[in-house]
Design a protein around this motif. Sequence first.
Motif, PDB file in Angstrom:
ATOM      1  N   GLY A 197       0.794  -1.231   0.000  1.00  0.00           N
ATOM      2  CA  GLY A 197       0.000   0.000   0.000  1.00  0.00           C
ATOM      3  C   GLY A 197       0.819   1.270   0.000  1.00  0.00           C
ATOM      4  N   TRP A 198       2.133   1.164  -0.199  1.00  0.00           N
ATOM      5  CA  TRP A 198       2.997   2.344  -0.128  1.00  0.00           C
ATOM      6  C   TRP A 198       2.685   3.375  -1.199  1.00  0.00           C
ATOM      7  CZ3 TRP A 198       6.078   3.985  -4.147  1.00  0.00           C
ATOM      8  CH2 TRP A 198       6.206   3.089  -5.224  1.00  0.00           C
ATOM      9  N   GLU A 199       2.081   2.941  -2.329  1.00  0.00           N
ATOM     10  CA  GLU A 199       1.945   3.849  -3.466  1.00  0.00           C
ATOM     11  C   GLU A 199       0.842   4.887  -3.304  1.00  0.00           C
ATOM     12  OE1 GLU A 199      -0.826   0.466  -4.705  1.00  0.00           O
ATOM     13  OE2 GLU A 199       0.891   0.824  -3.422  1.00  0.00           O
ATOM     14  N   PHE A 200      -0.018   4.740  -2.304  1.00  0.00           N
ATOM     15  CA  PHE A 200      -1.001   5.804  -2.062  1.00  0.00           C
ATOM     16  C   PHE A 200      -0.838   6.353  -0.654  1.00  0.00           C
ATOM     17  CE2 PHE A 200      -3.421   2.802   0.379  1.00  0.00           C
ATOM     18  CZ  PHE A 200      -3.390   1.620  -0.327  1.00  0.00           C
ATOM     19  N   THR A 201      -1.181   7.631  -0.473  1.00  0.00           N
ATOM     20  CA  THR A 201      -0.966   8.295   0.802  1.00  0.00           C
ATOM     21  C   THR A 201      -1.941   7.788   1.851  1.00  0.00           C
ATOM     22  OG1 THR A 201      -2.483  10.080   0.259  1.00  0.00           O
ATOM     23  CG2 THR A 201      -0.189  10.374  -0.380  1.00  0.00           C
ATOM     24  N   GLN A 202      -1.583   8.031   3.107  1.00  0.00           N
ATOM     25  CA  GLN A 202      -2.391   7.544   4.221  1.00  0.00           C
ATOM     26  C   GLN A 202      -3.825   8.087   4.135  1.00  0.00           C
ATOM     27  OE1 GLN A 202      -1.201   5.403   6.443  1.00  0.00           O
ATOM     28  NE2 GLN A 202      -3.111   5.250   7.575  1.00  0.00           N
ATOM     29  N   HIS A 238     -11.598  -0.679 -13.886  1.00  0.00           N
ATOM     30  CA  HIS A 238     -10.141  -0.628 -14.040  1.00  0.00           C
ATOM     31  C   HIS A 238      -9.574  -2.034 -14.248  1.00  0.00           C
ATOM     32  CE1 HIS A 238      -9.451   3.586 -13.483  1.00  0.00           C
ATOM     33  NE2 HIS A 238     -10.025   3.625 -12.286  1.00  0.00           N
ATOM     34  N   LEU A 239     -10.148  -3.019 -13.524  1.00  0.00           N
ATOM     35  CA  LEU A 239      -9.692  -4.403 -13.666  1.00  0.00           C
ATOM     36  C   LEU A 239      -9.943  -4.902 -15.085  1.00  0.00           C
ATOM     37  CD1 LEU A 239      -8.638  -7.019 -12.281  1.00  0.00           C
ATOM     38  CD2 LEU A 239     -11.031  -7.591 -11.817  1.00  0.00           C
ATOM     39  N   LYS A 240     -11.115  -4.625 -15.607  1.00  0.00           N
ATOM     40  CA  LYS A 240     -11.478  -5.060 -16.961  1.00  0.00           C
ATOM     41  C   LYS A 240     -10.562  -4.430 -18.003  1.00  0.00           C
ATOM     42  CE  LYS A 240     -15.356  -5.111 -20.231  1.00  0.00           C
ATOM     43  NZ  LYS A 240     -16.772  -4.708 -20.442  1.00  0.00           N
ATOM     44  N   ASN A 241     -10.142  -3.199 -17.764  1.00  0.00           N
ATOM     45  CA  ASN A 241      -9.332  -2.479 -18.741  1.00  0.00           C
ATOM     46  C   ASN A 241      -7.836  -2.579 -18.457  1.00  0.00           C
ATOM     47  OD1 ASN A 241     -11.227  -0.715 -20.649  1.00  0.00           O
ATOM     48  ND2 ASN A 241     -12.151  -0.745 -18.612  1.00  0.00           N
ATOM     49  N   GLY A 242      -7.489  -3.366 -17.443  1.00  0.00           N
ATOM     50  CA  GLY A 242      -6.076  -3.581 -17.146  1.00  0.00           C
ATOM     51  C   GLY A 242      -5.363  -2.374 -16.589  1.00  0.00           C
ATOM     52  N   SER A 243      -6.101  -1.473 -15.945  1.00  0.00           N
ATOM     53  CA  SER A 243      -5.493  -0.241 -15.447  1.00  0.00           C
ATOM     54  C   SER A 243      -5.412  -0.188 -13.928  1.00  0.00           C
ATOM     55  CB  SER A 243      -6.286   0.981 -15.955  1.00  0.00           C
ATOM     56  OG  SER A 243      -7.668   0.868 -15.642  1.00  0.00           O
ATOM     57  N   ILE A 244      -5.581  -1.339 -13.274  1.00  0.00           N
ATOM     58  CA  ILE A 244      -5.429  -1.387 -11.820  1.00  0.00           C
ATOM     59  C   ILE A 244      -4.180  -2.200 -11.491  1.00  0.00           C
ATOM     60  CG2 ILE A 244      -6.903  -3.439 -11.576  1.00  0.00           C
ATOM     61  CD1 ILE A 244      -7.856  -2.280  -8.892  1.00  0.00           C
ATOM     62  N   THR A 245      -3.387  -1.725 -10.543  1.00  0.00           N
ATOM     63  CA  THR A 245      -2.125  -2.398 -10.230  1.00  0.00           C
ATOM     64  C   THR A 245      -2.366  -3.726  -9.513  1.00  0.00           C
ATOM     65  OG1 THR A 245      -1.880  -1.342  -8.058  1.00  0.00           O
ATOM     66  CG2 THR A 245      -1.002  -0.150  -9.969  1.00  0.00           C
ATOM     67  N   THR A 246      -1.384  -4.610  -9.632  1.00  0.00           N
ATOM     68  CA  THR A 246      -1.451  -5.907  -8.943  1.00  0.00           C
ATOM     69  C   THR A 246      -1.546  -5.715  -7.431  1.00  0.00           C
ATOM     70  OG1 THR A 246      -0.103  -6.896 -10.691  1.00  0.00           O
ATOM     71  CG2 THR A 246      -0.270  -8.114  -8.619  1.00  0.00           C
ATOM     72  N   GLU A 247      -0.851  -4.706  -6.906  1.00  0.00           N
ATOM     73  CA  GLU A 247      -0.866  -4.450  -5.463  1.00  0.00           C
ATOM     74  C   GLU A 247      -2.266  -4.046  -5.003  1.00  0.00           C
ATOM     75  OE1 GLU A 247       0.205  -4.105  -1.544  1.00  0.00           O
ATOM     76  OE2 GLU A 247       1.154  -5.133  -3.219  1.00  0.00           O
ATOM     77  N   ARG A 248      -2.942  -3.187  -5.783  1.00  0.00           N
ATOM     78  CA  ARG A 248      -4.299  -2.786  -5.399  1.00  0.00           C
ATOM     79  C   ARG A 248      -5.275  -3.963  -5.491  1.00  0.00           C
ATOM     80  NH1 ARG A 248      -5.750   3.479  -6.964  1.00  0.00           N
ATOM     81  NH2 ARG A 248      -4.090   4.404  -5.697  1.00  0.00           N
TER      82      ARG A 248
END
Length: 262
Positions: A197-202, A238-248
């Motif tokens: 979860g480091w890639e988004f702020t608290q 986003h999942l359908k379009n491949g625009s969500i990261t594996t971490e999310r």
Amino acid sequence: MTSSPLKTKRQQSWEDQLHETSIYVKTHGAIPQKGHRLRDWLNRQRNERREGRLPDHKRTQLDEKIPGWPGFRLDENWMNRIDGIARTYPVGQVPKSAGRDYSWLAFQRRQHSLGRLSTDKVRMLDSKLPLWKDGCTGKTLPWADSLLSVLDVFTSTGKLPCRDSKAGRWLSEQRRHARSGKLGSQRQRELDEKLPGWEFTQHSLWAVRLSELAGTPEVETLPTSHQLRKWLQKQRWHLKNGSITTERQRLLDAAYSNWRSM
């Protein structure tokens, strides 16, 4: 026929030189330097390959003994520079303070972190200066020290450091580098593994929604909250379009395992 023994001798000589060259490459992490007899021999094999005169069985042996041999080249000046550093500093040591050698090695480390340093050069550095990635004997790089500081906060509080702290400012810098494509793949992988979860702020909206979702009882239908339903629909888009990261995706799976199929 008298040609058979001659062929055997030529073949034996060729194989002997192949063996010597492969040993040299394994030992030095690079091809023989200009003017070396083995360098001349390897150049002849390259020329024959380009001209289509190199037999298949010789090409196969070269591929097995010296992987990447057709393009196995290192810049002469680069090789001279690393040889000079290796001669200047005792085995197991590298430059510790500002100077031309220190700056040159720092540049190699930056190129390596960005994935821009060739495998040949990494092999050569590992061979000549085993501690070149650390920057100085017995110490870790500032980047690794900063990551450890963030991990200390995360381990003790369960939260990422606040943005006003030194560790928080460092983490914000890593996010900016990731967004601009300047964060090396090795560093991003290390952050993903050690700091989920480091890639988004608290306090980012995504983190807030994820927190709300984690506190929602799992059912076969969408959560009752209108905001959460809309947010989940957006994540599936986003999942359908491949625009969500594996971490999310991993964080969503942990918070609400049915989110993909609703």
